[in-house]
Design a protein around this motif. Structure first.
Motif, short mmCIF file in Angstrom:
data_model
loop_
_atom_site.label_atom_id
_atom_site.label_comp_id
_atom_site.label_asym_id
_atom_site.label_seq_id
_atom_site.Cartn_x
_atom_site.Cartn_y
_atom_site.Cartn_z
N SER B 320 0.85 -1.20 0.00
CA SER B 320 0.00 0.00 0.00
C SER B 320 0.89 1.25 0.00
O SER B 320 0.60 2.23 -0.69
N GLY B 321 1.98 1.21 0.77
CA GLY B 321 2.90 2.34 0.77
C GLY B 321 3.55 2.53 -0.59
O GLY B 321 3.63 3.65 -1.12
N ALA B 322 3.97 1.43 -1.19
CA ALA B 322 4.63 1.53 -2.49
C ALA B 322 3.65 2.03 -3.56
O ALA B 322 4.01 2.81 -4.44
N ASN B 324 1.00 3.96 -2.97
CA ASN B 324 0.79 5.39 -2.69
C ASN B 324 1.95 6.24 -3.23
O ASN B 324 1.74 7.34 -3.72
N LEU B 325 3.14 5.71 -3.14
CA LEU B 325 4.29 6.47 -3.64
C LEU B 325 4.39 6.47 -5.16
O LEU B 325 4.75 7.47 -5.75
N ASP B 327 2.10 4.90 -7.69
CA ASP B 327 0.94 4.89 -8.58
C ASP B 327 1.13 3.97 -9.80
O ASP B 327 1.06 4.43 -10.94
N ASP B 354 -7.89 -0.93 2.05
CA ASP B 354 -8.03 -0.04 3.20
C ASP B 354 -7.02 1.10 3.19
O ASP B 354 -7.30 2.18 3.70
N ARG B 355 -5.81 0.84 2.66
CA ARG B 355 -4.71 1.76 2.93
C ARG B 355 -4.25 2.60 1.75
O ARG B 355 -3.54 3.57 1.92
N VAL B 357 -4.65 5.39 -0.93
CA VAL B 357 -5.51 6.57 -1.11
C VAL B 357 -6.53 6.20 -2.19
O VAL B 357 -6.17 5.69 -3.25
N SER B 358 -7.79 6.45 -1.90
CA SER B 358 -8.82 5.68 -2.61
C SER B 358 -8.84 5.89 -4.10
O SER B 358 -9.18 4.99 -4.85
N GLY B 359 -8.47 7.05 -4.57
CA GLY B 359 -8.44 7.22 -6.02
C GLY B 359 -7.43 6.34 -6.71
O GLY B 359 -7.45 6.19 -7.92
N LEU B 360 -6.52 5.76 -5.92
CA LEU B 360 -5.37 5.09 -6.52
C LEU B 360 -5.52 3.59 -6.70
O LEU B 360 -4.68 2.97 -7.30
#
Lengths: 402, 402
Positions: B320-322, B324-325, B327, B354-355, B357-360
């Motif tokens: 999820s972090g990767a 978010n960074l 895309d 869950d983690r 950012v929802s647009g992503l």
């Protein structure tokens, strides 16, 4: 290089290209001479002189005084980019402020209006407010004989196709920002109707400002964080923004630093923003705002120091992951962070040293840096406009009578 | 395009370029005709015929039978890349195995030797073993009339300049891998002296194999994880590996998923590898290896299911972090993970939903994928060699008498 201009093909692509080449060369040098430009771009002196004359006529360049180059030969007339005429209008809409700046072709920020206000409101109202501030800035710019060649919008959230797809900190979804701003500005100042608009995430714009106007000119691959109400992130690889598949890359504020931490507006838990965002940090410190937080930290208030240490540790935790993934030359911290570095940096640096795969991080080599002064998202937005002017000045030339 | 060859400039850069263009076109098509090649690359039929003749003479192409194109005109002779001659030698050295493959110009894996052994030993010994396995594979390839045009080394750790800078899972530091491997191979098979060598991190090589030989041809921007003893990661952006400032990007196995978790070999705590690496996962499940883990999971053994659920959750947290960074369009899971997807995927998908950012992230659109079969790091290493042959076949042509 060494490709002569074609004087007869005045409107040709070659001449347009060469006009841009000469203008960019003068812009990058700040001030220079025809001879130095000719040497730099590989065109003949007469060709450069012809191009310079046209750029002087069109108002993109000015002459001032004489210089001795230090080499043999006649002194040359100094050429500089004009500080009148085409300018970039940069507009940053963030959660608790709007900043508008007008940047001239020398790269100088000539007009800057900032208003602190709560933008967690309906998007048309916020964009109308921003347009009002922009209209006043343009009036001030007109008195300096500067006219906008375009406007860049820096927005807090996921931005694509001129719209804000999602901005959790503003409560916006699918807001057609360019259209709303452009219409509101044209209603206030009809002369701006049709002004070219461009938009991007504010963190990307701040990273662009650092690239174009910053003092970290050595950096080509870096992470850029901006601490505001949210924590914005941008990734620059080899001098270009990394945008990802849909344009949304860089959401470092939502890296999870404590899986069971407090609920975040994005829907997840324990995001970096919940510890190192301005609202969370000021709240945890019991401060009324960032200036008060700085005062408390300077007075060694235990609660402020604990909040800053915690934020530094969480920043380090998130950044260690980002460094492991992206292997940047440096991490640049902007927004509220430069002022807070004395208290954030120790825990932050410890986390990086402990958690980055050891070949990837040397704590002592200036790899953790505060953002340069006077680089913010509004300047990045203006830089995008100036980039377009420099790339094709004829497209932005004033219409003439002949 | 439509740039004619220059028949008189037989050794010129233009002809070399056109030879590559024709060979790559046939390689990508698998099988085609002279007419189809001419239409595709924008050269005349006679020019293409001349280039094809040379590629046939040099052994890069073969003819087979006739085809009817389905369009008007004479049937054409079918052209295919040769399955003899120049081949790529790919060598993967991982913690508990060495794999060597020889891939021909059609992209087919013709020889593959894998030996399971413990490589946590002195680097010269391990590289000598790998060279022995490679020598045997080259003997088998020679019987198929295949000769290596070069060798690619896939290595588990931080790789740059032909050396392993750091490989915590092997206990290696600053190992001059290309030189050690090349010398050992030349000692066993003197004919390989001077063979071009290239090396990279095994996770990058696996991602390259997915790009070149995989079935996810639609993906241009993706994260690629390989579950082995360690967890390797690679980032592909617009069809290219993202390497970072020093070539070390992609260390997703060392993203922190639990800041107070167990100590990792890298010096940090709670790295993804401590939960989702093969050793950690098999150990937590009380299994003797991956096949045993699969058996236990199929038998609904509670400890195995708990370990797999935990690994899936931690994979989701790191990913999820990767996401978010970066895309990406998708996340591709290779190594041991495709077999384990039924048990990993539920918790993994929940964490992403869950983690991120929802647009992503849209969980339903094939964005979480198992790696394609027969794409591994050794094939990626061979692909690098083939890429060089396709880019300039004349440089790899057999020397002739005329």
């Amino acid at each position: 290089m060494n490709q002569p201009t074609e004087p007869k093909a005045d409107k040709s692509g070659v001449r347009r290209h060469n006009l841009s080449l000469v203008l960019r060369t003068v812009h990058e040098a700040g001030e220079t001479t025809r001879a130095a430009v000719a040497a730099r771009v590989g065109l003949t002196r007469p060709a450069v002189s012809s191009l310079v004359e046209q750029l002087l006529d069109l108002g993109f360049l000015v002459e001032s005084g004489k210089t001795f180059s230090g080499q043999a030969g006649r002194p040359g007339t100094v050429l500089k980019p004009a500080d009148t005429g085409s300018a970039g209008l940069g507009v940053e809409i963030n959660v608790d402020y709007v900043t508008v700046c007008v940047v001239d072709l020398t790269g100088t920020d000539r007009v800057r209006h900032t208003e602190r206000l709560d933008n967690r409101a309906a998007a048309p109202d916020v964009l109308t407010r921003a347009a009002r501030i922009a209209a006043q800035a343009l009036d001030a710019a007109a008195e300096l004989r500067l006219a906008p060649a375009g406007a860049g919008l820096a927005l807090p959230g996921l931005v694509s196709g001129g719209a804000v797809r999602q901005a959790p900190n503003l409560g916006w979804n699918e807001v057609d920002a360019e259209r709303l701003f452009g219409d509101a500005l044209a209603a206030l100042r009809p002369g701006t109707k049709g002004l070219p608009l461009t938009s991007d995430n504010e963190a990307n714009m701040a990273a662009l400002a650092e690239l174009r106007f910053g003092t970290h000119g050595d950096l080509r691959t870096f992470l850029h964080l901006t601490g505001e109400i949210g924590v914005g992130g941008a990734i620059v690889v080899h001098g270009e923004l990394l945008r990802g598949a849909h344009g949304f890359a860089g959401e470092i504020g939502h890296l999870v630093v404590d899986a069971d931490g407090p609920r975040c507006r994005c829907g997840s838990r324990g995001c970096l923003e919940q510890y190192a965002g301005q609202a969370a940090l000021v709240g945890a410190a019991g401060a009324t705002g960032v200036p008060d937080l700085v005062r408390r930290a300077e007075a060694a208030d235990p609660r402020a120091l604990a909040a800053l240490g915690d934020a530094g540790r969480m920043l380090g935790r998130a950044l260690s992951g980002a460094v492991n993934l992206l292997d940047p030359e440096a991490v640049v911290l902007g927004g509220i962070y430069p002022r807070l570095m004395p208290w954030l940096a120790p825990a932050l640096a410890d986390e990086l040293a402990d958690r980055v795969v050891s070949g990837l991080w040397t704590p002592d080599a200036g790899r953790l840096r505060p953002a340069s002064a006077a680089t913010d998202a509004s300047r990045g937005a203006a830089a995008l406009v100036l980039h377009d002017v420099l790339a094709d000045p004829l497209a932005y030339a004033p219409t003439t009578d002949d």
